[in-house]
Scaffold this motif. Structure first.
Motif, PDB file in Angstrom:
ATOM      1  N   VAL A   1       0.844  -1.196   0.000  1.00 31.88           N
ATOM      2  CA  VAL A   1       0.000   0.000   0.000  1.00 31.88           C
ATOM      3  C   VAL A   1       0.877   1.243   0.000  1.00 31.88           C
ATOM      4  CG1 VAL A   1      -1.667   1.354   1.315  1.00 31.88           C
ATOM      5  CG2 VAL A   1      -1.910  -1.131   1.186  1.00 31.88           C
ATOM      6  N   SER A   2       0.614   2.161  -0.908  1.00 27.70           N
ATOM      7  CA  SER A   2       1.199   3.498  -0.880  1.00 27.70           C
ATOM      8  C   SER A   2       0.115   4.477  -1.282  1.00 27.70           C
ATOM      9  CB  SER A   2       2.397   3.597  -1.822  1.00 27.70           C
ATOM     10  OG  SER A   2       2.007   3.383  -3.160  1.00 27.70           O
ATOM     11  N   GLY A   3       0.212   5.686  -0.747  1.00 25.55           N
ATOM     12  CA  GLY A   3      -0.819   6.669  -1.057  1.00 25.55           C
ATOM     13  C   GLY A   3      -2.206   6.232  -0.650  1.00 25.55           C
ATOM     14  N   GLY A   4      -2.331   5.602   0.511  1.00 25.83           N
ATOM     15  CA  GLY A   4      -3.607   5.080   0.963  1.00 25.83           C
ATOM     16  C   GLY A   4      -4.454   6.111   1.680  1.00 25.83           C
ATOM     17  N   VAL A   5      -5.720   5.753   1.877  1.00 25.41           N
ATOM     18  CA  VAL A   5      -6.635   6.534   2.707  1.00 25.41           C
ATOM     19  C   VAL A   5      -6.572   5.927   4.107  1.00 25.41           C
ATOM     20  CG1 VAL A   5      -9.017   7.268   3.080  1.00 25.41           C
ATOM     21  CG2 VAL A   5      -8.123   7.010   0.741  1.00 25.41           C
ATOM     22  N   ILE A   6      -6.042   6.655   5.055  1.00 24.40           N
ATOM     23  CA  ILE A   6      -5.867   6.137   6.415  1.00 24.40           C
ATOM     24  C   ILE A   6      -6.925   6.777   7.298  1.00 24.40           C
ATOM     25  CG2 ILE A   6      -4.238   5.665   8.258  1.00 24.40           C
ATOM     26  CD1 ILE A   6      -3.332   4.676   5.498  1.00 24.40           C
ATOM     27  N   ALA A   7      -7.843   5.951   7.808  1.00 29.00           N
ATOM     28  CA  ALA A   7      -8.941   6.427   8.649  1.00 29.00           C
ATOM     29  C   ALA A   7      -8.714   5.918  10.068  1.00 29.00           C
ATOM     30  CB  ALA A   7     -10.280   5.938   8.110  1.00 29.00           C
ATOM     31  N   GLY A   8      -8.319   6.814  10.962  1.00 32.74           N
ATOM     32  CA  GLY A   8      -7.989   6.423  12.326  1.00 32.74           C
ATOM     33  C   GLY A   8      -8.957   7.012  13.329  1.00 32.74           C
ATOM     34  N   HIS A   9      -9.417   6.175  14.246  1.00 33.62           N
ATOM     35  CA  HIS A   9     -10.371   6.600  15.269  1.00 33.62           C
ATOM     36  C   HIS A   9      -9.666   6.794  16.595  1.00 33.62           C
ATOM     37  CE1 HIS A   9     -13.686   5.420  18.292  1.00 33.62           C
ATOM     38  NE2 HIS A   9     -13.895   6.668  17.939  1.00 33.62           N
ATOM     39  N   SER A  10      -9.848   7.954  17.220  1.00 33.92           N
ATOM     40  CA  SER A  10      -9.339   8.220  18.553  1.00 33.92           C
ATOM     41  C   SER A  10      -7.834   7.983  18.597  1.00 33.92           C
ATOM     42  CB  SER A  10     -10.105   7.354  19.569  1.00 33.92           C
ATOM     43  OG  SER A  10      -9.934   7.811  20.876  1.00 33.92           O
ATOM     44  N   MET A  11      -7.344   7.038  19.405  1.00 34.30           N
ATOM     45  CA  MET A  11      -5.917   6.728  19.417  1.00 34.30           C
ATOM     46  C   MET A  11      -5.416   6.404  18.020  1.00 34.30           C
ATOM     47  SD  MET A  11      -3.973   3.398  20.990  1.00 34.30           S
ATOM     48  CE  MET A  11      -4.525   2.392  19.609  1.00 34.30           C
ATOM     49  N   GLY A  12      -6.211   5.663  17.253  1.00 30.46           N
ATOM     50  CA  GLY A  12      -5.809   5.324  15.896  1.00 30.46           C
ATOM     51  C   GLY A  12      -5.628   6.547  15.022  1.00 30.46           C
ATOM     52  N   GLY A  13      -6.404   7.608  15.306  1.00 31.34           N
ATOM     53  CA  GLY A  13      -6.218   8.856  14.589  1.00 31.34           C
ATOM     54  C   GLY A  13      -4.879   9.489  14.901  1.00 31.34           C
ATOM     55  N   SER A  14      -4.479   9.434  16.169  1.00 28.54           N
ATOM     56  CA  SER A  14      -3.168   9.967  16.546  1.00 28.54           C
ATOM     57  C   SER A  14      -2.043   9.164  15.899  1.00 28.54           C
ATOM     58  CB  SER A  14      -3.029   9.949  18.074  1.00 28.54           C
ATOM     59  OG  SER A  14      -4.038  10.725  18.682  1.00 28.54           O
ATOM     60  N   VAL A  15      -2.198   7.846  15.889  1.00 29.91           N
ATOM     61  CA  VAL A  15      -1.204   6.996  15.228  1.00 29.91           C
ATOM     62  C   VAL A  15      -1.128   7.339  13.745  1.00 29.91           C
ATOM     63  CG1 VAL A  15      -0.648   4.622  14.581  1.00 29.91           C
ATOM     64  CG2 VAL A  15      -1.426   5.123  16.902  1.00 29.91           C
ATOM     65  N   ALA A  16      -2.281   7.556  13.117  1.00 25.62           N
ATOM     66  CA  ALA A  16      -2.307   7.898  11.698  1.00 25.62           C
ATOM     67  C   ALA A  16      -1.611   9.229  11.432  1.00 25.62           C
ATOM     68  CB  ALA A  16      -3.754   7.939  11.205  1.00 25.62           C
ATOM     69  N   ILE A  17      -1.780  10.200  12.321  1.00 23.04           N
ATOM     70  CA  ILE A  17      -1.095  11.486  12.177  1.00 23.04           C
ATOM     71  C   ILE A  17       0.418  11.289  12.210  1.00 23.04           C
ATOM     72  CG2 ILE A  17      -0.637  13.691  13.334  1.00 23.04           C
ATOM     73  CD1 ILE A  17      -3.603  13.647  14.214  1.00 23.04           C
ATOM     74  N   VAL A  18       0.884  10.485  13.165  1.00 25.04           N
ATOM     75  CA  VAL A  18       2.321  10.225  13.270  1.00 25.04           C
ATOM     76  C   VAL A  18       2.819   9.470  12.038  1.00 25.04           C
ATOM     77  CG1 VAL A  18       4.125   9.123  14.651  1.00 25.04           C
ATOM     78  CG2 VAL A  18       2.216  10.262  15.787  1.00 25.04           C
ATOM     79  N   LEU A  19       2.038   8.499  11.571  1.00 27.04           N
ATOM     80  CA  LEU A  19       2.408   7.767  10.361  1.00 27.04           C
ATOM     81  C   LEU A  19       2.576   8.714   9.176  1.00 27.04           C
ATOM     82  CD1 LEU A  19       2.660   5.015   8.759  1.00 27.04           C
ATOM     83  CD2 LEU A  19       0.221   5.335   8.261  1.00 27.04           C
ATOM     84  N   ALA A  20       1.618   9.613   8.994  1.00 30.69           N
ATOM     85  CA  ALA A  20       1.678  10.533   7.863  1.00 30.69           C
ATOM     86  C   ALA A  20       2.887  11.450   7.946  1.00 30.69           C
ATOM     87  CB  ALA A  20       0.391  11.358   7.797  1.00 30.69           C
ATOM     88  N   ASP A  21       3.324  11.767   9.162  1.00 29.29           N
ATOM     89  CA  ASP A  21       4.506  12.607   9.339  1.00 29.29           C
ATOM     90  C   ASP A  21       5.788  11.822   9.058  1.00 29.29           C
ATOM     91  OD1 ASP A  21       5.562  15.282  10.435  1.00 29.29           O
ATOM     92  OD2 ASP A  21       6.647  13.806  11.650  1.00 29.29           O
ATOM     93  N   ARG A  22       5.837  10.569   9.510  1.00 29.50           N
ATOM     94  CA  ARG A  22       7.048   9.754   9.366  1.00 29.50           C
ATOM     95  C   ARG A  22       7.158   9.114   7.992  1.00 29.50           C
ATOM     96  NH1 ARG A  22       9.023   8.531  14.728  1.00 29.50           N
ATOM     97  NH2 ARG A  22       9.870   6.469  14.221  1.00 29.50           N
TER      98      ARG A  22
END
Length: 267
Positions: free
Chosen positions: A90-111
């Motif tokens: 997967v590259s260029g995916g749509v990452i939908a994170g809920h609550s803690m998962g949203g925070s993890v998704a934010i960090v993923l998008a930064d890294r």
């Protein structure tokens, strides 16, 4: 079900997957939850028909391994999630994170910005040291020993309600406490700053109307984040207003345009 090793000890992170076309949609659950339980009904809707979908259970949760040697920081979670996406191609995916998962998704998008084209954060933690409630701040109010061995886990299960307790019982208590502690402390820079500075991905932040006003919403909008207030919804927007939630995840075309039926009010 698929799996990939995410640490040097060979611990495994697992996900379930439905085949499809176009950019993959990846659902990431919150603290003490599981991705299929919270999102399978969304993936089955017509707006997402034909799309490839992944339901990821983060380490310590659901069907994934729960190593005691893992730190359960947001950065480590993001790296484990990146392992899934790399293994799944997967590259260029749509990452939908809920609550803690949203925070993890934010960090993923930064890294790993190469992995994310669209980021949908549902009431994700943005700031450190939130008020003490039953969730991460309540769990983190215990010491690790009190929570894992001193009855804290059982007391939290009694307070969180039957829906959350049903999946929290499947999570590892040590993982829950370490994760909650890191959520309360946040990242450096804070998750909010990581979200603000990420201009590469399309960014959507969902806030349930019943959860109250989102602090700093104007600053998020000014940075290009689409802040969406979802009517009639609390923290679990995918349950409370699945129509609005699905449209936000689907994005683009008709799904992003205002519809005549009740749905999303943009702040």
């Amino acid at each position: 079900m698929r799996e990939a090793r995410f640490d040097a000890r060979g611990s495994v992170i697992r996900w379930t997957e439905a085949p499809g076309e176009g950019p993959a949609t990846v659902f990431v659950h919150g603290l003490g939850a599981a991705s299929t339980v919270y999102h399978a009904h969304i993936a089955a809707r017509r707006e997402l028909a034909g799309r490839r979908v992944l339901f990821v259970d983060l380490p310590g949760h659901g069907i994934s391994d729960r190593p005691a040697s893992f730190g359960y920081t947001l950065e480590e979670y993001a790296d484990a999630l990146a392992t899934v996406l790399d293994a799944a191609g997967v590259s260029g995916g749509v990452i939908a994170g809920h609550s803690m998962g949203g925070s993890v998704a934010i960090v993923l998008a930064d890294r790993r910005p190469d992995l994310v084209s669209r980021l949908v954060v549902t009431e994700g933690n943005l700031d450190p040291f939130p008020p003490v409630r039953a969730g991460s701040s309540g769990i983190a109010s215990y010491t690790e020993d009190e929570f894992v061995h001193g009855g804290g886990f059982a007391r939290v299960l009694e307070r969180v309600g039957p829906t959350w307790a049903a999946t929290m019982r499947l999570a590892d208590p040590l993982a829950l406490h370490r994760t909650a502690t890191h959520l309360v402390r946040g990242t450096e820079p804070p998750m909010r700053e990581l979200l603000l500075r990420n201009a590469r991905a399309e960014r959507v932040y969902l806030q349930g109307e019943l959860s109250g006003e989102l602090a700093g919403a104007d600053g998020l909008r000014a940075a290009g984040v689409d802040v969406v207030v979802v009517p009639g919804a609390g923290h679990n927007i995918m349950f409370d207003n699945p129509d609005a939630f699905t449209r936000a995840v689907a994005g683009g075309g008709a799904a992003a345009r205002p519809l005549p039926e009740p749905g999303v009010r943009r702040s």
